[in-house]
Design a protein around this motif. Structure first.
Motif, PDB file in Angstrom:
ATOM      1  N   VAL A   1      15.379  87.112  62.010  1.00 16.09           N
ATOM      2  CA  VAL A   1      14.624  85.856  62.010  1.00 16.09           C
ATOM      3  C   VAL A   1      13.336  86.026  62.823  1.00 16.09           C
ATOM      4  O   VAL A   1      12.935  85.131  63.569  1.00 16.09           O
ATOM      5  N   GLY A   2      12.728  87.180  62.724  1.00 18.42           N
ATOM      6  CA  GLY A   2      11.476  87.439  63.426  1.00 18.42           C
ATOM      7  C   GLY A   2      11.620  87.716  64.908  1.00 18.42           C
ATOM      8  O   GLY A   2      10.636  87.796  65.632  1.00 18.42           O
ATOM      9  N   LEU A   3      12.838  87.854  65.379  1.00 21.28           N
ATOM     10  CA  LEU A   3      13.103  88.103  66.802  1.00 21.28           C
ATOM     11  C   LEU A   3      13.755  89.470  66.984  1.00 21.28           C
ATOM     12  O   LEU A   3      14.529  89.897  66.132  1.00 21.28           O
ATOM     13  N   PRO A   4      13.455  90.143  68.092  1.00 15.13           N
ATOM     14  CA  PRO A   4      14.227  91.356  68.391  1.00 15.13           C
ATOM     15  C   PRO A   4      15.707  91.006  68.513  1.00 15.13           C
ATOM     16  O   PRO A   4      16.066  89.897  68.923  1.00 15.13           O
ATOM     17  N   PHE A   5      16.562  91.952  68.141  1.00 10.48           N
ATOM     18  CA  PHE A   5      17.988  91.659  68.092  1.00 10.48           C
ATOM     19  C   PHE A   5      18.537  91.184  69.437  1.00 10.48           C
ATOM     20  O   PHE A   5      19.378  90.288  69.483  1.00 10.48           O
ATOM     21  N   SER A   6      18.059  91.736  70.554  1.00 16.08           N
ATOM     22  CA  SER A   6      18.587  91.335  71.860  1.00 16.08           C
ATOM     23  C   SER A   6      18.269  89.866  72.163  1.00 16.08           C
ATOM     24  O   SER A   6      19.110  89.145  72.709  1.00 16.08           O
ATOM     25  N   PHE A   7      17.071  89.415  71.772  1.00 13.58           N
ATOM     26  CA  PHE A   7      16.721  88.013  71.979  1.00 13.58           C
ATOM     27  C   PHE A   7      17.553  87.120  71.067  1.00 13.58           C
ATOM     28  O   PHE A   7      18.049  86.068  71.475  1.00 13.58           O
ATOM     29  N   PHE A   8      17.706  87.559  69.807  1.00 10.93           N
ATOM     30  CA  PHE A   8      18.535  86.814  68.862  1.00 10.93           C
ATOM     31  C   PHE A   8      19.975  86.733  69.361  1.00 10.93           C
ATOM     32  O   PHE A   8      20.626  85.699  69.234  1.00 10.93           O
TER      33      PHE A   8
END
Length: 93
Positions: free
Chosen positions: A52-59
């Motif tokens: 969703v346009g976010l790095p996986f760690s932030f997601f």
């Protein structure tokens, strides 16, 4: 059984169910929060893939925060004190 005995019995039942509810609430929130801290955060601590346009760690962190919020709202409806206050409010009308 007098009216006073009935109300005391009802309070005792509510206290037991309230204690159970409190333990369930703490357990659910703790279990859902644990993946956001070390060492479980290592499972999602990656820059790739982009979700969703976010790095996986932030997601990963955002996902668990949203799940905790949803569980708190769901637990609100199962709260025994909440049911008591809703019924006494409707009786007052």
């Amino acid at each position: 059984m007098t009216s006073r005995d009935f109300h005391n019995h009802d309070k005792k039942e509510r206290l037991v169910s309230r204690a159970k509810f409190k333990m369930i609430y703490i357990t659910v929130c703790a279990v859902l929060f644990l993946p956001t801290i070390f060492p479980l955060f290592a499972l999602g601590n990656r820059a790739e893939p982009i979700v969703v346009g976010l790095p996986f760690s932030f997601f990963w962190v955002l996902l668990w925060v949203v799940l905790v919020g949803i569980s708190v709202v769901a637990l609100y409806f199962f709260d025994p004190d909440n049911k008591v206050s809703r019924t006494s409010t409707s009786e007052a009308r």
